[in-house]
Design an enzyme around this catalytic site. Structure first.
Site, short mmCIF file in Angstrom:
data_model
loop_
_atom_site.label_atom_id
_atom_site.label_comp_id
_atom_site.label_asym_id
_atom_site.label_seq_id
_atom_site.Cartn_x
_atom_site.Cartn_y
_atom_site.Cartn_z
N ARG A 60 0.84 -1.21 0.00
CA ARG A 60 0.00 0.00 0.00
C ARG A 60 0.87 1.26 0.00
O ARG A 60 0.46 2.30 -0.48
CB ARG A 60 -0.95 -0.01 1.22
CG ARG A 60 -1.79 1.25 1.36
CD ARG A 60 -3.10 1.01 2.11
NE ARG A 60 -2.91 0.40 3.41
CZ ARG A 60 -2.47 1.03 4.50
NH1 ARG A 60 -2.16 2.31 4.45
NH2 ARG A 60 -2.33 0.38 5.64
N TYR A 117 -17.48 15.07 -18.01
CA TYR A 117 -17.80 13.68 -17.70
C TYR A 117 -18.79 13.64 -16.54
O TYR A 117 -18.56 14.25 -15.50
CB TYR A 117 -16.51 12.91 -17.36
CG TYR A 117 -16.80 11.51 -16.90
CD1 TYR A 117 -17.49 10.62 -17.71
CD2 TYR A 117 -16.41 11.07 -15.64
CE1 TYR A 117 -17.79 9.34 -17.29
CE2 TYR A 117 -16.69 9.79 -15.21
CZ TYR A 117 -17.39 8.93 -16.04
OH TYR A 117 -17.68 7.66 -15.61
N ASP A 122 -8.75 17.68 -17.03
CA ASP A 122 -8.97 16.26 -17.35
C ASP A 122 -8.67 16.13 -18.84
O ASP A 122 -9.41 16.60 -19.70
CB ASP A 122 -10.42 15.85 -17.03
CG ASP A 122 -10.67 14.36 -17.28
OD1 ASP A 122 -9.95 13.76 -18.09
OD2 ASP A 122 -11.60 13.80 -16.66
N LYS A 178 -8.78 4.42 -20.34
CA LYS A 178 -9.09 4.73 -21.74
C LYS A 178 -7.85 4.54 -22.61
O LYS A 178 -7.34 3.44 -22.70
CB LYS A 178 -9.66 6.15 -21.83
CG LYS A 178 -10.69 6.49 -20.75
CD LYS A 178 -11.90 5.58 -20.75
CE LYS A 178 -12.90 6.04 -19.68
NZ LYS A 178 -13.93 5.06 -19.40
#
Ligand code: PLP
Length: 351
Positions: free
Chosen positions: A44, A94, A155, A180
């Protein structure tokens, strides 16, 4: 080494100490033997395959990258870290980003004009935007808002780090859904935040350790494998998208593609992007007509998401009520342009 993305995508992680394998190994351990030399403690906190991906994405964007398990996790983590009073959101953005900003119980106020922002606030830009590919002039906005103490975030998922580099245009942060184009094969989820400020990047990393939002090994490894070919894929996909946009425009449809001279953002896009991207949206006359047309494609898969090697069509209003009712969004893949045009031709015959 040059800053050329073709080289950076392959060698941006050369300095990470790892095995001699030319194809990077995938490390899956959740914890590390403390009697070994080295600083690794717990996954982590630190993970070599993750650091490799961050090195490549940082090199491509010109900053330091922090990766997350999804684009939304990247967006949520950055907004929690910045924690502004007000956030500017564009009309076309988005829908997941809008939901995150406006969902209860957050105290953030979404505003629609840059003039409503003050010091410490955030201007959230998305260019090209999802789904209408609207364009924002990042350099102009950053010059204006930066001097007023507003943090500018872009973005840049639709553009990829290959077609547009928002940090070099004055933005403070760039985010991507690497699910993407960066991953590019519809088999891995991920997100990334990149900033040129190493103190901010270090704070984001510290927050990621506390939040527990490090991505899984397989997703990171697949994304690293995918990003190697990003420059090649996005160049070809953008070229094909431009020819599909011309074809649809020639049919007299309302087409949203920044490469078309008729698109409202064409001039700015020509300045700030090296190609116009591989998303083409267009509108049919009604919700029903578009929903029906989406079922008639054979080469385009009918699915949500975008940026993969395979072409995908989606009737956006079916999943996002704010999208224009007749809008179909094409994510253009690597198939032959002639086959894609033939598929569009067959699907749109009754229109
Ligand atoms: N940003 C944009 C522009 C997107 O299109 C998406 C997803 O479609 C996201 C962020 C969210 O990414 P993810 O689905 O990886 O959480």
């Amino acid at each position: 080494m040059s800053g050329d993305p073709f080289t950076q995508a392959l060698h941006g992680d050369d300095a990470i100490p790892d095995a001699a394998d030319v194809g990077p190994p995938i490390h899956v351990a959740s914890t590390y033997d403390r009697s070994e030399q080295g600083e690794l403690v717990y996954r982590r906190n630190q993970h070599i395959t993750t650091e490799r991906l961050e090195a490549v994405l940082g090199a491509l964007e010109g900053g330091e990258a922090v990766v997350y398990p999804s684009g939304m996790a990247a967006i949520a983590s950055l907004l929690r870290y910045l924690n502004p009073a007000r956030i500017y959101l564009p009309a076309d953005v988005y829908h997941g980003t809008r939901s995150y900003v406006t969902a209860a119980p957050r105290a953030w106020q979404a505003v629609e004009a840059f003039d409503d922002l003050g010091p410490g606030d955030v201007a959230w830009l998305e260019t090209p935007s999802n789904p209408k590919c609207l364009i924002t002039d990042v350099a102009a906005v950053a010059a204006d808002l930066g001097s007023r103490g507003v943090t500018v975030v872009v973005d840049s998922t639709f553009a990829t780090p290959v077609l547009q580099r928002p940090l070099s245009l004055g933005a403070d942060y760039v985010v991507h859904s690497s699910t993407k184009y960066i991953g590019g094969h519809s088999d891995a989820m991920g997100g990334v935040v990149v900033t040129a400020d190493s103190n901010r990047a270090a704070e984001l990393l510290e927050a990621r350790v506390i939040d527990g939002t490090i991505p899984g090994s397989l997703d990171v490894w697949l994304t690293l494998r995918g990003v190697r070919t990003l420059p090649l894929r996005i160049a070809r996909q953008s070229e094909t998208a431009a020819s599909l946009a011309e074809y649809l425009d020639g049919r007299g449809l309302l087409v949203w593609y920044p490469g078309l001279g008729t698109h409202p953002g064409h001039e700015v896009a020509a300045r700030q992007m090296s190609q116009f991207g591989a998303i083409v949206s267009f509108e049919l006359s009604s919700y029903e007509e578009a929903a029906e047309a989406a079922t008639r494609f054979e080469v385009f898969r009918r699915a949500t998401s975008l940026g993969g090697v395979e072409s995908v069509v989606e009737h956006r209003a079916s999943v996002n009520p704010l999208a224009p009712p007749g809008l179909l969004r094409l994510s253009v893949g690597l198939e032959s342009p002639a086959d894609l045009i033939a598929d569009l031709d067959a699907a749109l015959i009754p229109t």
